[in-house]
Motif scaffolding. Structure first.
Motif, PDB file in Angstrom:
ATOM      1  N   LYS A 304       0.843  -1.193   0.000  1.00  0.00           N
ATOM      2  CA  LYS A 304       0.000   0.000   0.000  1.00  0.00           C
ATOM      3  C   LYS A 304       0.879   1.243   0.000  1.00  0.00           C
ATOM      4  N   LEU A 305       0.273   2.358  -0.373  1.00  0.00           N
ATOM      5  CA  LEU A 305       1.045   3.592  -0.498  1.00  0.00           C
ATOM      6  C   LEU A 305       1.466   4.105   0.871  1.00  0.00           C
ATOM      7  N   LEU A 306       2.775   4.245   1.063  1.00  0.00           N
ATOM      8  CA  LEU A 306       3.345   4.776   2.298  1.00  0.00           C
ATOM      9  C   LEU A 306       3.808   6.195   2.016  1.00  0.00           C
ATOM     10  N   VAL A 307       3.359   7.152   2.829  1.00  0.00           N
ATOM     11  CA  VAL A 307       3.690   8.556   2.598  1.00  0.00           C
ATOM     12  C   VAL A 307       4.496   9.085   3.783  1.00  0.00           C
ATOM     13  N   PRO A 308       5.332  10.099   3.558  1.00  0.00           N
ATOM     14  CA  PRO A 308       6.116  10.653   4.669  1.00  0.00           C
ATOM     15  C   PRO A 308       5.228  11.346   5.687  1.00  0.00           C
ATOM     16  N   GLY A 309       5.550  11.184   6.949  1.00  0.00           N
ATOM     17  CA  GLY A 309       4.773  11.813   8.008  1.00  0.00           C
ATOM     18  C   GLY A 309       4.826  13.332   7.925  1.00  0.00           C
ATOM     19  N   GLY A 310       3.715  13.955   8.270  1.00  0.00           N
ATOM     20  CA  GLY A 310       3.653  15.411   8.274  1.00  0.00           C
ATOM     21  C   GLY A 310       3.373  16.034   6.930  1.00  0.00           C
ATOM     22  N   SER A 311       3.234  15.221   5.891  1.00  0.00           N
ATOM     23  CA  SER A 311       3.010  15.758   4.557  1.00  0.00           C
ATOM     24  C   SER A 311       1.553  16.162   4.378  1.00  0.00           C
ATOM     25  N   LYS A 312       1.337  17.322   3.763  1.00  0.00           N
ATOM     26  CA  LYS A 312      -0.012  17.804   3.469  1.00  0.00           C
ATOM     27  C   LYS A 312      -0.407  17.538   2.019  1.00  0.00           C
ATOM     28  N   LYS A 313       0.514  16.931   1.256  1.00  0.00           N
ATOM     29  CA  LYS A 313       0.243  16.688  -0.154  1.00  0.00           C
ATOM     30  C   LYS A 313      -0.626  15.458  -0.380  1.00  0.00           C
ATOM     31  N   TYR A 314      -0.545  14.492   0.547  1.00  0.00           N
ATOM     32  CA  TYR A 314      -1.192  13.207   0.323  1.00  0.00           C
ATOM     33  C   TYR A 314      -2.240  12.982   1.409  1.00  0.00           C
ATOM     34  N   THR A 315      -3.479  13.232   1.072  1.00  0.00           N
ATOM     35  CA  THR A 315      -4.551  13.178   2.073  1.00  0.00           C
ATOM     36  C   THR A 315      -5.525  12.029   1.831  1.00  0.00           C
ATOM     37  N   ASN A 316      -5.245  11.177   0.844  1.00  0.00           N
ATOM     38  CA  ASN A 316      -6.119  10.038   0.572  1.00  0.00           C
ATOM     39  C   ASN A 316      -6.174   9.114   1.793  1.00  0.00           C
ATOM     40  N   LEU A 317      -7.378   8.713   2.156  1.00  0.00           N
ATOM     41  CA  LEU A 317      -7.534   7.902   3.367  1.00  0.00           C
ATOM     42  C   LEU A 317      -6.892   6.525   3.255  1.00  0.00           C
ATOM     43  N   SER A 318      -6.602   6.081   2.027  1.00  0.00           N
ATOM     44  CA  SER A 318      -5.982   4.771   1.855  1.00  0.00           C
ATOM     45  C   SER A 318      -4.466   4.819   2.040  1.00  0.00           C
ATOM     46  N   ASN A 319      -3.920   6.028   2.235  1.00  0.00           N
ATOM     47  CA  ASN A 319      -2.483   6.150   2.443  1.00  0.00           C
ATOM     48  C   ASN A 319      -2.116   5.800   3.883  1.00  0.00           C
ATOM     49  N   PHE A 320      -0.871   5.373   4.074  1.00  0.00           N
ATOM     50  CA  PHE A 320      -0.381   5.037   5.407  1.00  0.00           C
ATOM     51  C   PHE A 320       0.902   5.814   5.697  1.00  0.00           C
ATOM     52  N   VAL A 321       1.086   6.212   6.941  1.00  0.00           N
ATOM     53  CA  VAL A 321       2.310   6.908   7.320  1.00  0.00           C
ATOM     54  C   VAL A 321       3.224   6.012   8.144  1.00  0.00           C
ATOM     55  N   ASN A 322       2.737   4.824   8.521  1.00  0.00           N
ATOM     56  CA  ASN A 322       3.558   3.942   9.354  1.00  0.00           C
ATOM     57  C   ASN A 322       3.117   2.493   9.175  1.00  0.00           C
ATOM     58  N   ILE A 323       4.071   1.612   8.927  1.00  0.00           N
ATOM     59  CA  ILE A 323       3.841   0.168   8.948  1.00  0.00           C
ATOM     60  C   ILE A 323       4.450  -0.346  10.245  1.00  0.00           C
ATOM     61  N   PHE A 324       3.747  -1.216  10.952  1.00  0.00           N
ATOM     62  CA  PHE A 324       4.384  -1.723  12.167  1.00  0.00           C
ATOM     63  C   PHE A 324       4.084  -3.196  12.372  1.00  0.00           C
ATOM     64  N   TRP A 325       5.011  -3.837  13.104  1.00  0.00           N
ATOM     65  CA  TRP A 325       4.872  -5.216  13.541  1.00  0.00           C
ATOM     66  C   TRP A 325       4.826  -5.221  15.070  1.00  0.00           C
ATOM     67  N   SER A 326       3.858  -5.925  15.652  1.00  0.00           N
ATOM     68  CA  SER A 326       3.769  -6.030  17.111  1.00  0.00           C
ATOM     69  C   SER A 326       4.703  -7.125  17.615  1.00  0.00           C
ATOM     70  N   LEU A 327       5.236  -6.917  18.810  1.00  0.00           N
ATOM     71  CA  LEU A 327       6.244  -7.829  19.368  1.00  0.00           C
ATOM     72  C   LEU A 327       5.879  -8.243  20.781  1.00  0.00           C
ATOM     73  N   SER A 328       6.469  -9.342  21.217  1.00  0.00           N
ATOM     74  CA  SER A 328       6.413  -9.707  22.625  1.00  0.00           C
ATOM     75  C   SER A 328       7.559  -8.995  23.348  1.00  0.00           C
ATOM     76  N   ASP A 329       7.774  -9.340  24.608  1.00  0.00           N
ATOM     77  CA  ASP A 329       8.794  -8.644  25.411  1.00  0.00           C
ATOM     78  C   ASP A 329      10.169  -9.309  25.353  1.00  0.00           C
ATOM     79  N   TRP A 330      10.496  -9.988  24.242  1.00  0.00           N
ATOM     80  CA  TRP A 330      11.739 -10.750  24.193  1.00  0.00           C
ATOM     81  C   TRP A 330      12.974  -9.917  24.445  1.00  0.00           C
ATOM     82  N   PHE A 331      12.971  -8.648  24.018  1.00  0.00           N
ATOM     83  CA  PHE A 331      14.202  -7.858  24.168  1.00  0.00           C
ATOM     84  C   PHE A 331      14.366  -7.281  25.566  1.00  0.00           C
ATOM     85  N   LEU A 332      13.396  -7.531  26.445  1.00  0.00           N
ATOM     86  CA  LEU A 332      13.547  -7.090  27.834  1.00  0.00           C
ATOM     87  C   LEU A 332      14.308  -8.113  28.679  1.00  0.00           C
ATOM     88  N   TYR A 333      14.466  -9.317  28.145  1.00  0.00           N
ATOM     89  CA  TYR A 333      15.102 -10.385  28.918  1.00  0.00           C
ATOM     90  C   TYR A 333      16.624 -10.241  28.882  1.00  0.00           C
TER      91      TYR A 333
END
Length: 354
Positions: A304-333
């Motif tokens: 999907k279309l990823l746009v830079p954060g804070g940009s006023k040029k791309y206002t389409n609701l199908s755009n995304f400013v962040n892709i993320f993966w959820s994690l467990s707490d493995w790096f706290l160990y």
């Protein structure tokens, strides 16, 4: 062990705190550009006796009337204006004329600097006064590295305008090495002083483009030092880099749902992109372990279309400013397999642009 992508993949269409504004920037600290910030300045090659004579001749033939004398420019101001114009002309030549030899560049820059105060010369170099860009921008784009080195001697900290211009130049030239060397990447207000107090070296990103990869592909090898300790304290750790003609940021942070996340986004002034991404967090064998552990793999294939954060040029609701993966707490160990013996996290990000 390897983590299934379906277990960790989510897409976020909300802006992160760091996506609304450009990141702060560091001062020039690299010794590669210059090992000193004070240089002997030889006497100027500009003949200011001739300049003064020209001003005197001009004034002699341009006697102002009584009505305009109060708004006339003083001889001193006229000389100063001519100095600025002459210096700017020489700087423009350095970054644009191809036949200026490397040995002449530093000498000419020193002569220009001798004509103005340090503050004036630094301001001139960092102002967008050459076709809408700074002299440093043109030194990067036109591959005049010796000019960039000579300019850097007279700048102790980039202005915000100059920093933005340099980010644009590094992005346009796909120059991650220079981007890192100039300290233009993301810097968190909490993490930067913490890293210095811990004696922690800067994080490192090596970008690979070409060399058998497609034109729309790149691989970023990322090293985040003292990862667990820094993330414990700041709860937000990121690294920014140039690749694929854009500026990307990979962040580890706590999401609003109370789960840790790895986020991938674009920074200004990047163009939008449709990335397919594969992120590998490398695993490391711990003492007493006989079976080599598997790394953690996360995949994003929606393109999907990823746009830079804070940009006023791309206002389409199908755009995304962040892709993320959820994690467990493995790096706290304490004994996590996902950092090496020095506490460094090793990650490899493979991107194919759609």
């Amino acid at each position: 062990m390897a983590t299934k992508a379906s277990d960790v993949l989510q897409v976020d269409d909300s802006k992160s705190n760091h996506a609304d504004a450009p990141p702060p920037y560091n001062s020039i600290l690299t010794s590669t550009l210059s090992t000193k910030f004070v240089r002997h300045r030889p006497s100027s090659v500009f003949s200011f006796m001739n300049i003064k004579q020209k001003i005197s001749n001009f004034l002699a033939h341009s006697t102002p009337s009584k009505d305009t004398i109060s708004t006339s420019v003083s001889p001193a101001d006229s000389v100063q204006c001519l100095k600025h114009t002459t210096v700017l002309s020489r700087i423009r030549d350095i970054v644009s004329i191809p036949d200026i030899t490397s040995s002449d560049v530093a000498l000419i820059v020193d002569e220009c600097a001798a004509s103005l105060s340090v503050a004036e010369f630094s301001d001139l170099l960092q102002s967008p006064n050459i076709e809408g860009h700074t002299a440093l921008y043109w030194a990067i784009v036109n591959k005049r590295r010796e000019a960039l080195s000579a300019f850097a001697v007279f700048i102790t900290k980039f202005s915000s305008i100059c920093s933005s211009d340099l980010r644009f130049a590094c992005m346009a030239t796909h120059d991650q090495a220079l981007f890192a060397q100039l300290g233009l990447g993301y810097s968190d207000a909490k993490d930067e002083p913490l890293r210095r107090s811990l004696g922690c070296s800067p994080d490192d990103v090596q970008v690979h483009e070409g060399d058998g990869l497609g034109e729309n592909q790149f691989i970023a090898c990322i090293r985040i030092r003292m990862f667990r300790r820094r993330l414990h304290i700041t709860q937000d750790l990121g690294v920014e880099f140039v690749a694929g003609g854009r500026i990307w940021i990979l962040r580890f942070y706590m999401g609003p749902d109370g789960r840790w996340r790895i986020g991938l986004s674009l920074s200004q002034p990047s163009f939008p992109a449709r990335p397919n991404a594969k992120l590998l967090i490398e695993a490391h064998t711990k003492p007493g372990c006989t079976t080599p552990p598997q790394g953690l793999v996360m995949i994003y294939e929606n393109a999907k279309l990823l746009v830079p954060g804070g940009s006023k040029k791309y206002t389409n609701l199908s755009n995304f400013v962040n892709i993320f993966w959820s994690l467990s707490d493995w790096f706290l160990y304490d004994n996590t397999i996902y950092t090496d013996s020095d506490g460094t996290l090793h990650a490899k990000l493979e991107i194919t642009l759609g």
